[in-house]
Design an enzyme around this catalytic site. Structure first.
Site, PDB file in Angstrom:
ATOM      1  N   HIS A  44       0.836  -1.240  -0.189  1.00 43.19           N
ATOM      2  CA  HIS A  44       0.052   0.035  -0.024  1.00 43.19           C
ATOM      3  C   HIS A  44       0.921   1.086  -0.067  1.00 43.19           C
ATOM      4  O   HIS A  44       1.765   1.485   1.051  1.00 43.19           O
ATOM      5  CB  HIS A  44      -0.746   0.071   1.148  1.00 43.19           C
ATOM      6  CG  HIS A  44      -2.083  -0.728   1.128  1.00 43.19           C
ATOM      7  ND1 HIS A  44      -3.446  -0.532   1.586  1.00 43.19           N
ATOM      8  CD2 HIS A  44      -2.224  -2.060   0.691  1.00 43.19           C
ATOM      9  CE1 HIS A  44      -4.016  -1.578   1.254  1.00 43.19           C
ATOM     10  NE2 HIS A  44      -3.434  -2.668   0.779  1.00 43.19           N
ATOM     11  N   TYR A  53      -9.290   5.511   6.845  1.00 42.85           N
ATOM     12  CA  TYR A  53      -9.384   5.938   8.436  1.00 42.85           C
ATOM     13  C   TYR A  53     -10.310   7.380   8.626  1.00 42.85           C
ATOM     14  O   TYR A  53     -10.162   8.339   7.890  1.00 42.85           O
ATOM     15  CB  TYR A  53      -7.966   6.484   8.878  1.00 42.85           C
ATOM     16  CG  TYR A  53      -7.033   5.553   9.099  1.00 42.85           C
ATOM     17  CD1 TYR A  53      -6.186   5.016   7.913  1.00 42.85           C
ATOM     18  CD2 TYR A  53      -6.689   5.275  10.407  1.00 42.85           C
ATOM     19  CE1 TYR A  53      -5.293   4.117   8.322  1.00 42.85           C
ATOM     20  CE2 TYR A  53      -5.608   4.086  10.587  1.00 42.85           C
ATOM     21  CZ  TYR A  53      -4.999   3.751   9.603  1.00 42.85           C
ATOM     22  OH  TYR A  53      -3.971   2.791   9.897  1.00 42.85           O
ATOM     23  N   PRO A  94      -4.109   0.913  18.743  1.00 40.47           N
ATOM     24  CA  PRO A  94      -3.940   0.267  17.067  1.00 40.47           C
ATOM     25  C   PRO A  94      -3.835   1.430  16.256  1.00 40.47           C
ATOM     26  O   PRO A  94      -3.375   1.144  15.044  1.00 40.47           O
ATOM     27  CB  PRO A  94      -4.881  -0.647  17.154  1.00 40.47           C
ATOM     28  CG  PRO A  94      -5.841  -0.087  17.869  1.00 40.47           C
ATOM     29  CD  PRO A  94      -5.305   0.469  19.218  1.00 40.47           C
ATOM     30  N   LYS A 138       1.255   0.596  14.899  1.00 39.79           N
ATOM     31  CA  LYS A 138       2.640   0.210  15.435  1.00 39.79           C
ATOM     32  C   LYS A 138       3.179  -0.929  16.216  1.00 39.79           C
ATOM     33  O   LYS A 138       4.410  -1.214  16.205  1.00 39.79           O
ATOM     34  CB  LYS A 138       2.985   1.710  16.027  1.00 39.79           C
ATOM     35  CG  LYS A 138       3.136   2.678  15.189  1.00 39.79           C
ATOM     36  CD  LYS A 138       4.560   2.693  14.182  1.00 39.79           C
ATOM     37  CE  LYS A 138       4.163   3.768  13.070  1.00 39.79           C
ATOM     38  NZ  LYS A 138       4.561   3.321  11.784  1.00 39.79           N
ATOM     39  N   TYR A 177       4.088   6.877   9.624  1.00 41.62           N
ATOM     40  CA  TYR A 177       3.224   5.715   9.370  1.00 41.62           C
ATOM     41  C   TYR A 177       3.978   4.544   8.620  1.00 41.62           C
ATOM     42  O   TYR A 177       3.934   3.250   8.963  1.00 41.62           O
ATOM     43  CB  TYR A 177       1.995   5.987   8.367  1.00 41.62           C
ATOM     44  CG  TYR A 177       1.128   5.055   8.462  1.00 41.62           C
ATOM     45  CD1 TYR A 177      -0.050   5.306   9.045  1.00 41.62           C
ATOM     46  CD2 TYR A 177       0.945   4.134   7.449  1.00 41.62           C
ATOM     47  CE1 TYR A 177      -1.301   4.367   9.035  1.00 41.62           C
ATOM     48  CE2 TYR A 177      -0.025   2.978   7.200  1.00 41.62           C
ATOM     49  CZ  TYR A 177      -1.209   3.301   7.932  1.00 41.62           C
ATOM     50  OH  TYR A 177      -2.225   2.337   8.062  1.00 41.62           O
TER      51      TYR A 177
HETATM   52  P1  FAD Z   1       1.951 -11.150  21.851  1.00 41.20           P
HETATM   53  O1  FAD Z   1       1.493 -11.157  20.283  1.00 41.20           O
HETATM   54  O2  FAD Z   1       0.671 -10.712  22.915  1.00 41.20           O
HETATM   55  O3  FAD Z   1       2.521 -12.441  22.313  1.00 41.20           O
HETATM   56  C1  FAD Z   1       2.858 -12.874  23.588  1.00 41.20           C
HETATM   57  C2  FAD Z   1       2.720 -14.240  23.781  1.00 41.20           C
HETATM   58  O4  FAD Z   1       3.378 -14.804  25.052  1.00 41.20           O
HETATM   59  C3  FAD Z   1       1.368 -14.875  23.488  1.00 41.20           C
HETATM   60  O5  FAD Z   1       1.250 -15.640  22.449  1.00 41.20           O
HETATM   61  C4  FAD Z   1       0.914 -15.401  24.849  1.00 41.20           C
HETATM   62  O6  FAD Z   1       0.158 -16.344  24.915  1.00 41.20           O
HETATM   63  C5  FAD Z   1       2.122 -15.808  25.547  1.00 41.20           C
HETATM   64  N1  FAD Z   1       2.160 -15.668  26.894  1.00 41.20           N
HETATM   65  C6  FAD Z   1       1.613 -14.875  28.031  1.00 41.20           C
HETATM   66  N2  FAD Z   1       1.644 -15.143  29.061  1.00 41.20           N
HETATM   67  C7  FAD Z   1       2.624 -16.355  29.088  1.00 41.20           C
HETATM   68  C8  FAD Z   1       3.403 -17.307  30.168  1.00 41.20           C
HETATM   69  N3  FAD Z   1       3.043 -16.810  31.259  1.00 41.20           N
HETATM   70  N4  FAD Z   1       4.023 -18.150  29.621  1.00 41.20           N
HETATM   71  C9  FAD Z   1       3.914 -18.552  28.248  1.00 41.20           C
HETATM   72  N5  FAD Z   1       3.570 -17.799  27.349  1.00 41.20           N
HETATM   73  C10 FAD Z   1       2.995 -16.457  27.641  1.00 41.20           C
HETATM   74  N6  FAD Z   1       0.118  -3.835  15.418  1.00 41.20           N
HETATM   75  C11 FAD Z   1       0.659  -3.419  14.299  1.00 41.20           C
HETATM   76  O7  FAD Z   1       1.872  -3.134  14.212  1.00 41.20           O
HETATM   77  N7  FAD Z   1       0.172  -3.054  13.358  1.00 41.20           N
HETATM   78  C12 FAD Z   1      -1.489  -3.224  13.332  1.00 41.20           C
HETATM   79  O8  FAD Z   1      -2.077  -3.015  12.290  1.00 41.20           O
HETATM   80  C13 FAD Z   1      -1.995  -3.527  14.460  1.00 41.20           C
HETATM   81  N8  FAD Z   1      -3.378  -3.894  14.778  1.00 41.20           N
HETATM   82  C14 FAD Z   1      -3.777  -4.341  15.784  1.00 41.20           C
HETATM   83  C15 FAD Z   1      -5.157  -4.446  16.094  1.00 41.20           C
HETATM   84  C16 FAD Z   1      -5.498  -5.163  17.227  1.00 41.20           C
HETATM   85  C17 FAD Z   1      -7.068  -5.475  17.306  1.00 41.20           C
HETATM   86  C18 FAD Z   1      -4.829  -5.495  18.314  1.00 41.20           C
HETATM   87  C19 FAD Z   1      -5.102  -6.126  19.550  1.00 41.20           C
HETATM   88  C20 FAD Z   1      -3.395  -5.220  18.292  1.00 41.20           C
HETATM   89  C21 FAD Z   1      -2.834  -4.533  16.915  1.00 41.20           C
HETATM   90  N9  FAD Z   1      -1.634  -4.420  16.939  1.00 41.20           N
HETATM   91  C22 FAD Z   1      -1.142  -3.956  15.745  1.00 41.20           C
HETATM   92  C23 FAD Z   1      -0.694  -4.765  18.032  1.00 41.20           C
HETATM   93  C24 FAD Z   1       0.155  -6.288  17.728  1.00 41.20           C
HETATM   94  O9  FAD Z   1      -0.591  -7.077  17.467  1.00 41.20           O
HETATM   95  C25 FAD Z   1       0.781  -6.279  18.979  1.00 41.20           C
HETATM   96  O10 FAD Z   1       1.658  -5.308  19.400  1.00 41.20           O
HETATM   97  C26 FAD Z   1       1.656  -7.621  19.048  1.00 41.20           C
HETATM   98  O11 FAD Z   1       1.045  -8.883  19.020  1.00 41.20           O
HETATM   99  C27 FAD Z   1       3.053  -7.839  20.020  1.00 41.20           C
HETATM  100  O12 FAD Z   1       3.760  -9.092  19.835  1.00 41.20           O
HETATM  101  P2  FAD Z   1       4.201  -9.610  21.147  1.00 41.20           P
HETATM  102  O13 FAD Z   1       4.868 -10.868  20.569  1.00 41.20           O
HETATM  103  O14 FAD Z   1       4.932  -8.649  22.024  1.00 41.20           O
HETATM  104  O15 FAD Z   1       3.209  -9.972  21.963  1.00 41.20           O
HETATM  105  C1  DHB Z   2      -4.979  -2.728  10.882  1.00 37.71           C
HETATM  106  C2  DHB Z   2      -5.163  -2.050  12.134  1.00 37.71           C
HETATM  107  C3  DHB Z   2      -4.793  -1.034  12.362  1.00 37.71           C
HETATM  108  O1  DHB Z   2      -4.575  -0.709  13.673  1.00 37.71           O
HETATM  109  C4  DHB Z   2      -4.357  -0.178  11.476  1.00 37.71           C
HETATM  110  O2  DHB Z   2      -4.005   1.193  12.187  1.00 37.71           O
HETATM  111  C5  DHB Z   2      -4.165  -0.419  10.316  1.00 37.71           C
HETATM  112  C6  DHB Z   2      -4.618  -1.754   9.975  1.00 37.71           C
HETATM  113  C7  DHB Z   2      -5.268  -3.982  10.428  1.00 37.71           C
HETATM  114  O3  DHB Z   2      -5.598  -4.731  11.304  1.00 37.71           O
HETATM  115  O4  DHB Z   2      -5.163  -4.487   9.039  1.00 37.71           O
END
Ligand code: FAD
Ligand code: DHB
Length: 405
Positions: free
Chosen positions: A84, A214, A305, A309, A397
Site C-alpha cells: 500500500h 481512516y 492500534p 505500530k 506511518y
Molecule cells: P503477543 O502477540 O501478545 O505475544 C505474547 C505471547 O506470550 C502470547 O502468545 C501469549 O499467549 C504468550 N504468553 C503470555 N503469558 C505467558 C506465560 N506466562 N507463559 C508462556 N507464554 C505466555 N500492531 C501493528 O503493528 N499493526 C497493526 O495494524 C495492529 N493492529 C492491531 C489490532 C488489534 C485489534 C490489536 C489487539 C493489536 C494490534 N496491533 C497492531 C498490535 C500487535 O498485534 C501487538 O503489538 C503484537 O501482537 C505484539 O507482539 P508480542 O509478541 O510482543 O506479544
Molecule cells: C490494521 C489495524 C490497524 O490498527 C491499523 O491502523 C491499520 C490496519 C489491520 O488490522 O489491518
C-alpha cells in the site's frame, strides 16, 4: 518427602536463551538468534493453532518487511502481501488521499497479517528443529540478576522443567509474567487510558477500497482495512465498557456504512466470521532489562492500534535484542545489552507519540467540547493541505527510524 517427589518429576536442561511467549516477538527472536548460532527455547501457554489464528495486526512498515525478507521469511509475504502506497483520511464528509510514495521519496507499507507472520515463523522454527513448547503452564523466571537465570514451566503432559539459561527474554505480551518478575520499585510506567475501545470484525467480502480508510465521524472513528482480496477487516470506535453482545451484525454494518460512507461509494457487506472488542491504551515501562532478563514487544509497551505500530515495535525490539545477545553471549561484549533499553525507547516513544496523535485526532472523546472538535478538524485540514504536515504523518506511518540487522 513432597520435595523429593517434586524433584523427581522435574527435568533439568540448559540453553543459551530462554524465551517466554510465542507471539511475533518471541518467535522472531528465536529465529534471529539461530541465524547467529545461539540456541534458545520458546515456551508458550497457548496452543499452536490458537497462536496462528489470533486476529491482530495487519500492517508492516517497510523496514519490518525488509528485515523479514533478509532473514528468509519473505517468500509468502512477497507473493501474497498487499503493498500500500498511501491511505485515505476522511472527515467532515469528504475523503482525501495521502500518497506516501510521493511524500516520503518512495516509502510504502505492506498489508501482511500477523497471523501469517506467526505461521511462517512457527513453520521455519519447527523445520529448523527448534524447541517450541506450546500449552505450557506455571511459567516462572528466577535468578534474573545472576549470569545463570532459570526458566521453569510445566509441559502439556504435566512434566515440570527447569532450564538454566544465559539470558531470558520476556516476550509474553502485556498480560505476561516477566514484567512483574522485576523487583518492585524498579519499573517506571508512563500510561494513558482512552475513553473508548475498538470493535473489530473479519468479514468474507472483498474490500470496498484499494487502500485503508481512516474516518473521523461525529458518531465515532471507523477504519476499513483488509486481509486478502476476498476478506475485509473493519473497526468501529465503541464505548470503553461496551459488550460485543450488544452489536448485531446488522447494527455493525449500518454503523460502518454511516461512518465510512461518502456520496457515490458503497460499502459491500458479507458474512461476519469474527468480532471482538479490544481496549485501547498507551503504556511504556522502563527499564526493559534487569540483569539477564530482557523485555520485548507488548511485554514492555502498548500503543493504541490507530497508528499500526505494535507489531512493528515488537519486530524492532527483538532485532535490537538479538544483536545485543549475540554480542553478549558469543563475543562477550556487554555494551549493546547494557544499552538495550535506550536503543529501544527512542523508537518506542516516537511510535507512542504518533499512535496517540492519530488516535486523539480521529476519535470522538465522549466528554469532547466544541474546542476539542475544532482542534481535531483544524489538524485534519492541515494534514491534507500542508505537504509538511502530510509528510509528518507519512514518514511516521511508514516507519521513521531505520531497522538494522
Ligand atoms: P503477543 O502477540 O501478545 O505475544 C505474547 C505471547 O506470550 C502470547 O502468545 C501469549 O499467549 C504468550 N504468553 C503470555 N503469558 C505467558 C506465560 N506466562 N507463559 C508462556 N507464554 C505466555 N500492531 C501493528 O503493528 N499493526 C497493526 O495494524 C495492529 N493492529 C492491531 C489490532 C488489534 C485489534 C490489536 C489487539 C493489536 C494490534 N496491533 C497492531 C498490535 C500487535 O498485534 C501487538 O503489538 C503484537 O501482537 C505484539 O507482539 P508480542 O509478541 O510482543 O506479544
Ligand atoms: C490494521 C489495524 C490497524 O490498527 C491499523 O491502523 C491499520 C490496519 C489491520 O488490522 O489491518
Amino acid at each position: 518427602m513432597m520435595g523429593a517427589i517434586v524433584a523427581l518429576m522435574t527435568t533439568s536442561a540448559r540453553t543459551q536463551v530462554g524465551i517466554v511467549g510465542a507471539g511475533p516477538a518471541g518467535l522472531l527472536l528465536s529465529h534471529l538468534l539461530a541465524l547467529r548460532g545461539i540456541d534458545s527455547i520458546v515456551v508458550e501457554n497457548r496452543s499452536r493453532a490458537y497462536c496462528e489464528a489470533r486476529q491482530r495486526a495487519g500492517l508492516l512498515e517497510a523496514g519490518s518487511v525488509e528485515l523479514l525478507r533478509q532473514v528468509g521469511l519473505g517468500v509468502r509475504m512477497d507473493a501474497e502481501g498487499l503493498e500500500h502506497g498511501g491511505i485515505y483520511l476522511q472527515f467532515a464528509g469528504e475523503r482525501h488521499h495521502l500518497d506516501f510514495r510521493d511524500l516520503t521519496g518512495g516509502r510504502w507499507v505492506t498489508l501482511w497479517p500477523q497471523t501469517e507472520v506467526v505461521k511462517d515463523l512457527i513453520r521455519a522454527r519447527v523445520a529448523a528443529g527448534a524447541q517450541i513448547e506450546f500449552e505450557v503452564s506455571d511459567t516462572e523466571v528466577a535468578d534474573q540478576h545472576t549470569e545463570a537465570p532459570v526458566l521453569r514451566y510445566t509441559d502439556a503432559a504435566g512434566t515440570r522443567h527447569e532450564v538454566t539459561c544465559d539470558a531470558i527474554a520476556g516476550c509474553d505480551g502485556f498480560h505476561g509474567i516477566c514484567r512483574d518478575s522485576m523487583p518492585p520499585g524498579l519499573l517506571r510506567v508512563a500510561e494513558r487510558e482512552y475513553p473508548y475501545a475498538w470493535l473489530g470484525i473479519l468479514a468474507t467480502v472483498p474490500p470496498s477500497t484499494d487502500e485503508l480508510i481512516y474516518s473521523r465521524h461525529e458518531d465515532g472513528f471507523a477504519l476499513h482495512t483488509m486481509r486478502t482480496p476476498q476478506v475485509s477487516r473493519l473497526y468501529l470506535q465503541v464505548p470503553a465498557d461496551d459488550e460485543i453482545e450488544r452489536w448485531s451484525d446488522d447494527r455493525i454494518w449500518s454503523e460502518l456504512q454511516r461512518r465510512l460512507g461518502v456520496p457515490g461509494w458503497e460499502l459491500k457487506t458479507g458474512p461476519i466470521t469474527e468480532k471482538a472488542v479490544s481496549p485501547m491504551r498507551s503504556f511504556v515501562a522502563t527499564p526493559m532489562q534487569w540483569g539477564r532478563l530482557f523485555l520485548a514487544g507488548d511485554a514492555a509497551h502498548i500503543v493504541p492500534p490507530t497508528g499500526a505500530k505494535g507489531l512493528n515495535l515488537a519486530i524492532a525490539d527483538v532485532t535490537a535484542l538479538a544483536t545485543a545477545l549475540v554480542s553478549l553471549l558469543r563475543d562477550h561484549d556487554p555494551s549493546a545489552a547494557a544499552g538495550y533499553t535506550e536503543t529501544c525507547l527512542r523508537r518506542v516513544w516516537r511510535a507512542t507519540h504518533f499512535s496517540w496523535w492519530m488516535t486523539t485526532m480521529l476519535h470522538i472523546d465522549p466528554h469532547q467540547d466544541q474546542f476539542g472538535t475544532e482542534l481535531q478538524l483544524s489538524q485534519l485540514r492541515y494534514v491534507i493541505a500542508s505537504r509538511a504536515a502530510a509528510t509528518t504523518l507519512a514518514e511516521n506511518y511508514t516507519g521513521y527510524y531505520p531497522l538494522r540487522w
